[in-house]
Design a protein around this motif. Sequence first.
Motif, PDB file in Angstrom:
ATOM      1  N   ALA A  48       0.827  -1.209   0.000  1.00 14.94           N
ATOM      2  CA  ALA A  48       0.000   0.000   0.000  1.00 14.94           C
ATOM      3  C   ALA A  48       0.862   1.260   0.000  1.00 14.94           C
ATOM      4  O   ALA A  48       0.511   2.263  -0.629  1.00 14.94           O
ATOM      5  CB  ALA A  48      -0.933  -0.011   1.209  1.00 14.94           C
ATOM      6  N   ALA A  49       1.998   1.215   0.689  1.00 13.64           N
ATOM      7  CA  ALA A  49       2.885   2.376   0.723  1.00 13.64           C
ATOM      8  C   ALA A  49       3.434   2.695  -0.666  1.00 13.64           C
ATOM      9  O   ALA A  49       3.625   3.866  -1.017  1.00 13.64           O
ATOM     10  CB  ALA A  49       4.025   2.132   1.705  1.00 13.64           C
ATOM     11  N   GLN A  50       3.691   1.665  -1.467  1.00 16.17           N
ATOM     12  CA  GLN A  50       4.185   1.891  -2.827  1.00 16.17           C
ATOM     13  C   GLN A  50       3.108   2.532  -3.705  1.00 16.17           C
ATOM     14  O   GLN A  50       3.392   3.437  -4.497  1.00 16.17           O
ATOM     15  CB  GLN A  50       4.654   0.569  -3.439  1.00 16.17           C
ATOM     16  N   SER A  65      -3.041   8.606   1.729  1.00 18.09           N
ATOM     17  CA  SER A  65      -2.483   7.979   2.922  1.00 18.09           C
ATOM     18  C   SER A  65      -2.872   6.506   2.935  1.00 18.09           C
ATOM     19  O   SER A  65      -3.778   6.082   2.205  1.00 18.09           O
ATOM     20  CB  SER A  65      -2.987   8.673   4.195  1.00 18.09           C
ATOM     21  N   THR A  66      -2.197   5.736   3.759  1.00 18.39           N
ATOM     22  CA  THR A  66      -2.537   4.322   3.900  1.00 18.39           C
ATOM     23  C   THR A  66      -3.474   4.138   5.090  1.00 18.39           C
ATOM     24  O   THR A  66      -3.494   4.939   6.026  1.00 18.39           O
ATOM     25  CB  THR A  66      -1.277   3.469   4.094  1.00 18.39           C
ATOM     26  N   ALA A  67      -4.263   3.074   5.027  1.00 17.55           N
ATOM     27  CA  ALA A  67      -5.214   2.771   6.098  1.00 17.55           C
ATOM     28  C   ALA A  67      -5.498   1.277   6.076  1.00 17.55           C
ATOM     29  O   ALA A  67      -5.125   0.569   5.133  1.00 17.55           O
ATOM     30  CB  ALA A  67      -6.501   3.572   5.914  1.00 17.55           C
ATOM     31  N   VAL A  82      -5.216   2.198   0.347  1.00 20.18           N
ATOM     32  CA  VAL A  82      -4.792   3.587   0.194  1.00 20.18           C
ATOM     33  C   VAL A  82      -6.033   4.477   0.143  1.00 20.18           C
ATOM     34  O   VAL A  82      -6.963   4.211  -0.625  1.00 20.18           O
ATOM     35  CB  VAL A  82      -3.952   3.772  -1.084  1.00 20.18           C
ATOM     36  N   ASN A  83      -6.048   5.496   0.979  1.00 22.74           N
ATOM     37  CA  ASN A  83      -7.119   6.492   0.959  1.00 22.74           C
ATOM     38  C   ASN A  83      -6.704   7.641   0.053  1.00 22.74           C
ATOM     39  O   ASN A  83      -5.644   8.243   0.248  1.00 22.74           O
ATOM     40  CB  ASN A  83      -7.408   7.008   2.366  1.00 22.74           C
ATOM     41  N   ILE A  84      -7.535   7.941  -0.943  1.00 25.14           N
ATOM     42  CA  ILE A  84      -7.211   8.954  -1.951  1.00 25.14           C
ATOM     43  C   ILE A  84      -8.243  10.071  -1.871  1.00 25.14           C
ATOM     44  O   ILE A  84      -9.440   9.832  -2.055  1.00 25.14           O
ATOM     45  CB  ILE A  84      -7.208   8.339  -3.362  1.00 25.14           C
ATOM     46  N   ARG A  85      -7.781  11.284  -1.592  1.00 21.38           N
ATOM     47  CA  ARG A  85      -8.671  12.445  -1.520  1.00 21.38           C
ATOM     48  C   ARG A  85      -8.500  13.278  -2.787  1.00 21.38           C
ATOM     49  O   ARG A  85      -7.387  13.645  -3.152  1.00 21.38           O
ATOM     50  CB  ARG A  85      -8.364  13.276  -0.277  1.00 21.38           C
ATOM     51  N   VAL A  86      -9.627  13.560  -3.448  1.00 16.15           N
ATOM     52  CA  VAL A  86      -9.616  14.248  -4.740  1.00 16.15           C
ATOM     53  C   VAL A  86      -9.638  15.761  -4.520  1.00 16.15           C
ATOM     54  O   VAL A  86     -10.265  16.256  -3.575  1.00 16.15           O
ATOM     55  CB  VAL A  86     -10.827  13.807  -5.594  1.00 16.15           C
ATOM     56  N   THR A 108     -11.456  -0.736  -6.005  1.00 20.46           N
ATOM     57  CA  THR A 108     -11.679   0.550  -5.340  1.00 20.46           C
ATOM     58  C   THR A 108     -12.946   0.445  -4.503  1.00 20.46           C
ATOM     59  O   THR A 108     -13.864  -0.309  -4.832  1.00 20.46           O
ATOM     60  CB  THR A 108     -11.814   1.698  -6.359  1.00 20.46           C
ATOM     61  N   TYR A 109     -12.999   1.228  -3.420  1.00 19.91           N
ATOM     62  CA  TYR A 109     -14.119   1.160  -2.490  1.00 19.91           C
ATOM     63  C   TYR A 109     -14.670   2.559  -2.211  1.00 19.91           C
ATOM     64  O   TYR A 109     -13.954   3.555  -2.312  1.00 19.91           O
ATOM     65  CB  TYR A 109     -13.682   0.526  -1.167  1.00 19.91           C
TER      66      TYR A 109
END
Length: 209
Positions: A48-50, A65-67, A82-86, A108-109
């Motif tokens: 996930a970090a990659q 960020s990772t979660a 991975v949490n992705i904020r747009v 994706t979730y």
Amino acid sequence: MGFDGWLLDVRFDGDEAVLWLRTAEGEKVKLRDRYTPDFYAEPLGMAAAQLRDLLEEHDLVAGVSTARRRSSIREMAETEVVNIRVDEVGNYRALLDEVDRMPCVAATYDGDLEHELKYLCDRSLIPLGPVEVEADGRALRSIAPIPRTLDVEPPPIRLLAFALKLGSSRGEILTFDENLEQEDCHHRSRKLNQSHAHSSLLQTLPLIV
């Protein structure tokens, strides 16, 4: 400005959530809140970090960020995602589709919720529920649900009851709200009679609600 009240409605105007609230005194308040939506991506063939490092330089990503979370309601074990904020609401679908097609992403979730529902879920808010609000003018600073008890008072709202009658060449509005002025009702009826009932109804209905 701080007050307790009820959350009546949430709608989106561009990148802002528009909230309608009622105070305990019955006053109607409209506030705006800047909103950056997010979703989750599960990596495939990498940590996930990659995946986080791969996405953090993307032009449409405001934060990453990772979660840890469950991949489904049937899975008890958590997986690292991975949490992705747009950066903007308007770019949400494009970035979600792009990430979903990446060969290093398994799934994706949380991307199928409407923004209004996601806004409520992210803040643990309930429509028509009691809330504590802090605002700076018309800008929302914070909003939090007030813990519910068994004795919950309904929000101070009025019911506007009306009936619509449609004919082939004329339409008529009958209202049961005694606070609406008779002159206003006549004005709306005249507007309906000016053209075809169906098209006139569509033009007049926003004035009613």
